[in-house]
Motif scaffolding. Structure first.
Motif: not given
Length: 255
Positions: A17-32, A87-93
């Motif tokens: 969590r410390k690596w993000f100002l806000r948690e990546p959204s589960p609603e996004s179709a893609a992330r940068i 850190v990013l592994r769970p968000h690379l889905n």
């Protein structure tokens, strides 16, 4: 470049969590995932929208800055990339990309290399702005500046970000900038690792820091397209429409 042989570290949810100002959204179709400019933290992207259509902008907060001020900054881009991929592994889905400007383009590239080395999902695209290719650096006038000269740059940057250059803030930011500059100096890959991910190399017409004509070496790092945008070195902070359009187009074509 040497392949990492260290055992990937275990990353707890609290550390992640410390690596993000806000948690990546589960609603996004893609992330940068956007890495901060040298001497800055993730809040430098505050003028960027959270979403560009279905593409989420996710600023990354490395140690040593803003809410992570008490932590030591990384000494090398390789060390940063080693931890960031875990850190990013769970968000690379879902499809994802990295964006980095100037010094932060290089750890973005190094993180893409680490993902490939470890057999993790690869970015749909790597966006690199105002930076020479890794095997053609280090480059830039910051590398030879004294602390006094870097301090002047820090004051200008704080004002550019809408803050007041108080002495304590300048001193704090100078320490971060100096650490980032030293990491840049240490990053000297003899040959580039060629990525399977496509690369978009972004130059700026009025950039006096890194002339866009010096960026051709990125073609050695993967399938690269080149774009020149209107503006000076710090123009990207304002989320110019042309840049936002290129980010969306790059993600759409890669997907």
């Amino acid at each position: 470049m040497t392949t990492s042989t260290t055992t990937p570290p275990e990353v707890t949810a609290a550390v992640r969590r410390k690596w993000f100002l806000r948690e990546p959204s589960p609603e996004s179709a893609a992330r940068i995932f956007c890495l901060p400019y040298s001497g800055c933290g993730a809040s430098m992207y505050r003028q960027w929208p959270r979403f560009l259509g279905e593409v989420e902008i996710v600023p990354i907060q490395p140690p040593g800055r803003e809410n992570r001020l008490r932590e030591d900054p990384y000494a090398t881009y390789e060390e940063l990339a080693d931890d960031l991929v875990e850190v990013l592994r769970p968000h690379l889905n879902r499809p994802f990309a990295f964006f980095g400007h100037c010094g932060s383009a290089l750890p973005g590239y190094e993180t893409a290399v680490r993902l490939m080395e470890r057999g993790y999902p690869a970015p749909a695209r790597l966006f690199v702005s105002s930076q020479v290719a890794p095997h053609q650096g280090p480059a830039g006038r910051f590398l030879e500046m004294s602390d006094a000269e870097l301090g002047e740059e820090v004051r200008e940057l704080i004002v550019r970000l809408g803050g007041k250059p108080l002495p304590s803030l300048v001193e704090m930011s100078l320490g971060i900038l100096r650490a980032d500059v030293e990491a840049n100096k240490r990053y000297r890959p003899a040959e580039p690792v060629r990525l399977a991910s496509p690369i978009t190399a972004l130059g700026w017409s009025g950039d006096t820091e890194v002339d866009h004509r010096l960026m051709a070496g990125w073609a050695d790092c993967g399938d690269t397209s080149f774009e020149v945008l209107e503006g000076a070195h710090y123009r990207f902070m304002d989320a110019p429409e042309r840049l936002m359009d290129l980010l969306v187009a790059g993600m759409t074509s890669a997907r």
